[in-house]
Write a protein that holds these residues in place. Structure first.
Motif, PDB file in Angstrom:
ATOM      1  N   TRP A  50      82.539  12.761  23.786  1.00 33.16           N
ATOM      2  CA  TRP A  50      82.194  11.620  24.500  1.00 33.16           C
ATOM      3  C   TRP A  50      80.926  11.965  25.402  1.00 33.16           C
ATOM      4  O   TRP A  50      80.421  11.882  26.357  1.00 33.16           O
ATOM      5  N   ILE A  51      79.721  12.526  24.452  1.00 33.14           N
ATOM      6  CA  ILE A  51      78.482  13.108  25.154  1.00 33.14           C
ATOM      7  C   ILE A  51      77.623  11.850  25.082  1.00 33.14           C
ATOM      8  O   ILE A  51      77.048  11.743  23.923  1.00 33.14           O
ATOM      9  N   THR A  52      77.204  11.583  26.042  1.00 35.22           N
ATOM     10  CA  THR A  52      76.360  10.309  26.269  1.00 35.22           C
ATOM     11  C   THR A  52      74.749  11.010  25.870  1.00 35.22           C
ATOM     12  O   THR A  52      74.540  11.798  26.369  1.00 35.22           O
ATOM     13  N   ASN A  53      74.389   9.950  25.214  1.00 34.62           N
ATOM     14  CA  ASN A  53      72.753  10.320  24.664  1.00 34.62           C
ATOM     15  C   ASN A  53      72.555  11.613  23.719  1.00 34.62           C
ATOM     16  O   ASN A  53      71.692  12.108  23.653  1.00 34.62           O
ATOM     17  N   ALA A  54      73.951  11.979  23.447  1.00 33.34           N
ATOM     18  CA  ALA A  54      73.810  13.118  22.288  1.00 33.34           C
ATOM     19  C   ALA A  54      73.120  12.720  20.947  1.00 33.34           C
ATOM     20  O   ALA A  54      73.258  11.644  20.630  1.00 33.34           O
ATOM     21  N   GLY A  55      72.088  13.608  20.670  1.00 38.93           N
ATOM     22  CA  GLY A  55      71.245  13.282  19.457  1.00 38.93           C
ATOM     23  C   GLY A  55      69.766  12.997  19.985  1.00 38.93           C
ATOM     24  O   GLY A  55      68.989  13.030  19.007  1.00 38.93           O
ATOM     25  N   VAL A  56      69.787  12.495  21.192  1.00 41.17           N
ATOM     26  CA  VAL A  56      68.586  12.158  21.668  1.00 41.17           C
ATOM     27  C   VAL A  56      67.902  13.101  22.570  1.00 41.17           C
ATOM     28  O   VAL A  56      66.701  13.332  23.113  1.00 41.17           O
ATOM     29  N   SER A  57      69.216  13.678  23.398  1.00 45.02           N
ATOM     30  CA  SER A  57      68.879  14.722  24.246  1.00 45.02           C
ATOM     31  C   SER A  57      68.329  15.935  23.870  1.00 45.02           C
ATOM     32  O   SER A  57      68.788  16.350  22.547  1.00 45.02           O
ATOM     33  N   ASP A  58      67.697  16.653  24.275  1.00 46.50           N
ATOM     34  CA  ASP A  58      66.890  18.071  23.986  1.00 46.50           C
ATOM     35  C   ASP A  58      67.833  19.255  24.665  1.00 46.50           C
ATOM     36  O   ASP A  58      67.762  20.201  24.083  1.00 46.50           O
ATOM     37  N   PHE A  59      68.231  18.829  25.661  1.00 42.00           N
ATOM     38  CA  PHE A  59      69.192  19.936  26.398  1.00 42.00           C
ATOM     39  C   PHE A  59      70.410  19.323  26.706  1.00 42.00           C
ATOM     40  O   PHE A  59      70.509  18.182  27.130  1.00 42.00           O
ATOM     41  N   TYR A  60      71.278  20.243  26.939  1.00 43.25           N
ATOM     42  CA  TYR A  60      72.748  20.088  27.172  1.00 43.25           C
ATOM     43  C   TYR A  60      73.411  21.114  28.282  1.00 43.25           C
ATOM     44  O   TYR A  60      73.141  22.386  27.895  1.00 43.25           O
ATOM     45  N   THR A  61      74.102  20.534  29.405  1.00 44.86           N
ATOM     46  CA  THR A  61      74.597  21.432  30.329  1.00 44.86           C
ATOM     47  C   THR A  61      76.077  21.333  29.709  1.00 44.86           C
ATOM     48  O   THR A  61      76.752  20.301  29.761  1.00 44.86           O
ATOM     49  N   VAL A  62      76.384  22.497  29.315  1.00 40.07           N
ATOM     50  CA  VAL A  62      77.915  22.680  28.641  1.00 40.07           C
ATOM     51  C   VAL A  62      78.608  23.683  29.687  1.00 40.07           C
ATOM     52  O   VAL A  62      78.375  24.744  30.081  1.00 40.07           O
ATOM     53  N   MET A  63      79.884  23.311  29.901  1.00 48.89           N
ATOM     54  CA  MET A  63      80.895  24.088  30.505  1.00 48.89           C
ATOM     55  C   MET A  63      81.785  24.948  29.654  1.00 48.89           C
ATOM     56  O   MET A  63      82.230  24.340  28.587  1.00 48.89           O
ATOM     57  N   ALA A  64      81.857  25.972  29.592  1.00 48.89           N
ATOM     58  CA  ALA A  64      82.610  27.048  28.908  1.00 48.89           C
ATOM     59  C   ALA A  64      83.574  28.016  29.608  1.00 48.89           C
ATOM     60  O   ALA A  64      83.055  28.543  30.818  1.00 48.89           O
ATOM     61  N   VAL A  65      84.792  28.252  28.879  1.00 45.59           N
ATOM     62  CA  VAL A  65      85.659  29.535  29.549  1.00 45.59           C
ATOM     63  C   VAL A  65      84.725  30.907  29.464  1.00 45.59           C
ATOM     64  O   VAL A  65      84.744  31.059  28.042  1.00 45.59           O
ATOM     65  N   HIS A  67      70.379  24.195  24.118  1.00 49.01           N
ATOM     66  CA  HIS A  67      69.218  23.265  23.181  1.00 49.01           C
ATOM     67  C   HIS A  67      69.649  22.760  21.909  1.00 49.01           C
ATOM     68  O   HIS A  67      70.290  23.494  21.293  1.00 49.01           O
ATOM     69  N   ALA A  68      69.197  21.591  21.724  1.00 46.98           N
ATOM     70  CA  ALA A  68      69.643  20.822  20.450  1.00 46.98           C
ATOM     71  C   ALA A  68      69.310  21.686  19.320  1.00 46.98           C
ATOM     72  O   ALA A  68      69.969  21.420  18.496  1.00 46.98           O
ATOM     73  N   ASP A  69      68.270  22.512  19.398  1.00 45.84           N
ATOM     74  CA  ASP A  69      67.736  23.206  17.996  1.00 45.84           C
ATOM     75  C   ASP A  69      68.478  24.580  18.068  1.00 45.84           C
ATOM     76  O   ASP A  69      68.008  25.240  17.193  1.00 45.84           O
ATOM     77  N   ASP A  70      69.551  24.846  18.835  1.00 46.69           N
ATOM     78  CA  ASP A  70      70.179  26.152  18.765  1.00 46.69           C
ATOM     79  C   ASP A  70      70.958  26.386  17.295  1.00 46.69           C
ATOM     80  O   ASP A  70      71.665  25.388  17.037  1.00 46.69           O
TER      81      ASP A  70
END
Length: 382
Positions: free
Chosen positions: A157-172, A189-192
């Motif tokens: 449910w990630i809003t604007n996924a695919g048009v955003s260049d950066f993503y703040t991601v939570m991980a264990v 980064h979208a291109d990682d």
């Protein structure tokens, strides 16, 4: 005691400026954006041209430094024209707020200026398939490897996924650590390499804002992309939501205002039994209730925005209350607006059916309204 909020001349001038842009550049494309489920590029271009795409970012990061109330007004006025387009400034704030609250100055200087300039968009990755409201049960994991982290998992449910260049991601980052205290935030980064997207979700509303899953398959990132201290990720994520739930309340107010505006115009023109239907008392009572709920919601959102700006201790309660009340009100007001238009409200010739569909999501995302009621109740019971 500080005032709850103050609407200044600058706020009113801002409202007029945003409304002009929304009416001229955004509203004319709203129906097509919805029909084609297409990202509202014209809206993004117009918002960037006027510095309304991410008004919350401070001047020290090349932004305009709008306060939380001004940012809410921007989102409200854009949502009045097109809810999908309002998610451009709203999600730029959601994605960058963890950095503003918890990142080092070095991380802020890398990522905030390109968003402020309109060169990049920022999304937020917290929810997972099996960890919706129960955020602490997330399974996405980041494993240390020298000075790097290897990330595996997925987000939903990630809003604007695919048009955003950066993503703040939570991980264990500590699978054996204390539940909720073992999560860390990172910027991806979208291109990682190893970072891919699911197919766009087929949604009821906000169709112009793409919603997709994120997949991480051995994504290697440097520790310089960590946001805040190890184990502080969930705390940062929840603090972020305290602030950004206010913006969802603003979006709901904007959708409701747009619906009321269209309903008022219709009932003043539509004639039945020899007079305009606005002259019937039953119609007037519906309009009065709609206006009353809308203004109550707006006042709650503005109070919460002022508390967000000040960082008040009770922001969590007021942010939840504003989001919950405003979104419930928006659903009621848009439903009544469709009813006032009768059959015309049920077809795509008028924007009311779109607004009703768009309003529904405001009761669900950034924490369902049931979760908001839990937040409020726990505050009251302390």
């Amino acid at each position: 005691m500080s005032e709850l909020f103050t609407i200044t001349d600058e706020h009113e001038s801002l409202r007029e400026a945003v409304r002009d842009v929304a009416d001229d550049k955004i509203a004319p494309h709203a129906a097509e954006v919805d029909e084609k489920a297409a990202f509202p590029q014209a809206a993004y271009d117009a918002l960037r041209a006027s510095d309304f795409h991410s008004p919350h970012i401070g001047e020290e990061y090349e932004g305009v430094g709008a306060d939380a109330l001004a940012t809410s007004i921007v989102i409200e006025e854009v949502a009045r024209a097109c809810a999908s387009s309002s998610l451009i400034p709203a999600v730029n704030k959601l994605g960058t707020m963890p950095l503003i609250l918890g990142a080092s100055e070095e991380v802020k200087q890398v990522y905030l200026p390109p968003v402020a300039r309109g060169d990049a968009m920022f999304s937020y990755g917290l929810s997972e398939r099996e960890a919706g409201s129960d955020t602490a049960s997330m399974r996405t994991a980041a494993k240390a490897d020298g000075d790097d982290w290897i990330i595996n998992g997925q987000k939903s449910w990630i809003t604007n996924a695919g048009v955003s260049d950066f993503y703040t991601v939570m991980a264990v980052t500590d699978p054996d650590g204390k539940r909720g205290g073992n999560v860390t935030a990172f910027v991806l980064h979208a291109d990682d390499a190893g970072f891919t997207l699911g197919e766009p979700e087929r949604k009821l509303g906000i169709k112009g804002s793409p919603t997709r899953e994120l997949f991480f398959d051995g994504v290697r990132i440097p520790d310089s992309r960590r946001v805040g201290a190890l184990g502080e990720g969930l705390k940062i994520a929840l603090r972020t939501l305290d602030h950004t739930r206010v913006t969802i309340g603003a979006q709901a107010v904007g959708i409701a205002q747009g619906a009321l505006d269209h309903a008022l115009a219709y009932v003043k023109e539509r004639s039945q039994f020899g007079k305009h239907i606005a002259e019937f008392q039953g119609i007037q009572f519906m309009l009065a209730d709609m206006g009353m709920k809308l203004e109550a919601a707006r006042q709650m959102v503005y109070v919460a925005a002022a508390k967000s700006e000040r960082g008040d201790a009770d922001l969590s309660y007021f942010g939840a209350a504003a989001k919950c009340y405003a979104s419930d009100a928006a659903m009621e007001i848009t439903t009544d607006a469709v009813q006032l238009l009768g059959g015309a409200g049920y077809v795509k010739d008028f924007p009311l059916e779109r607004m009703m569909r768009d309003a529904k999501i405001t009761q669900i995302y950034e924490g369902t309204n049931q979760i908001q009621r839990l937040v409020m109740a726990r505050h009251l019971l302390k």
